[in-house]
Design an enzyme around this catalytic site. Sequence first.
Site, PDB file in Angstrom:
ATOM      1  CD  GLU A  80      37.465  76.594  21.401  1.00 36.28           C
ATOM      2  OE1 GLU A  80      37.764  75.411  21.612  1.00 36.28           O
ATOM      3  OE2 GLU A  80      37.414  77.470  22.265  1.00 36.28           O
ATOM      4  NE  ARG A 110      39.575 100.789  15.857  1.00 38.10           N
ATOM      5  CZ  ARG A 110      40.830 100.731  16.295  1.00 38.10           C
ATOM      6  NH1 ARG A 110      41.481  99.595  16.258  1.00 38.10           N
ATOM      7  NH2 ARG A 110      41.454 101.791  16.726  1.00 38.10           N
ATOM      8  CG  HIS A 125      52.959  76.375  27.272  1.00 39.82           C
ATOM      9  ND1 HIS A 125      54.207  76.023  27.725  1.00 39.82           N
ATOM     10  CD2 HIS A 125      52.132  75.364  27.626  1.00 39.82           C
ATOM     11  CE1 HIS A 125      54.133  74.849  28.339  1.00 39.82           C
ATOM     12  NE2 HIS A 125      52.886  74.432  28.278  1.00 39.82           N
ATOM     13  N   GLY A 127      53.178  72.780  25.321  1.00 38.77           N
ATOM     14  CA  GLY A 127      53.636  71.745  26.237  1.00 38.77           C
ATOM     15  C   GLY A 127      53.065  70.391  25.901  1.00 38.77           C
TER      16      GLY A 127
END
Length: 170
Positions: A80, A110, A125, A127
Site C-alpha cells: 500500500e 515464502r 494501468h 487511468g
Amino acid sequence: MTRNDATCLSPAPSPPERIWKQDSDLSAIAALAYGSMSAHLGIRFIEIGPNFLRASMQVDHRTRQPFGRLHGGASCVLTEEIGSMASWLCLEDPAVEAAVGIQISANHLRGKQAGQVIATARPLHLGRSTHVWDVQIEDEEYRPICISRLTLAIIRRTSTEGITEICSQT
C-alpha cells in the site's frame, strides 16, 4: 498451411517510458513518508526508475508475526505504501486530486524470519479514475516473498488542508 513461429513473436519491448508527473527524488519521497506508518515499520524508498519505484523493509520485531515470520499484514502495508506513493507521483495535480486505495490482493509465497525485503511497484494501468500496481516483494537473493496487486481510485480533493505543505516539499 504451416505456422511460421517467427511471425508469432512479440515485438521487442520499447524502452521504459517515464511515467512520473511529479518532479521528485528519493529525499522528497522520504520527506512525504516521514511520520507515517512506513516510518514506524522502517520502510525506506531506495530507488526510482522511469517506470518503477522500489522500497525496502527490515524483517524484525516491528514486522514479524508472533510465530517469528514476516507478517502478511506488513507485506500489505509495504504494498500500500509503495503503490500509493507511486500513484501520487503520477497525479496531474496533487493539490486537486488524490490517490486512495480501494483494493489489495496479496499472495504470500515464502516465509522470511530476518533480514530485509525489497518491493518493486510497476504500473499495470494508469487511468484517469484508477491506477493498478503490480508489487513484487523479494528477499535479498531475489526470491519471491509476496506478489501483490493494488488498485487506487483517483478522486477529486474536497479540501486542500495540509496538501499545500506536502506539494511545496517536492
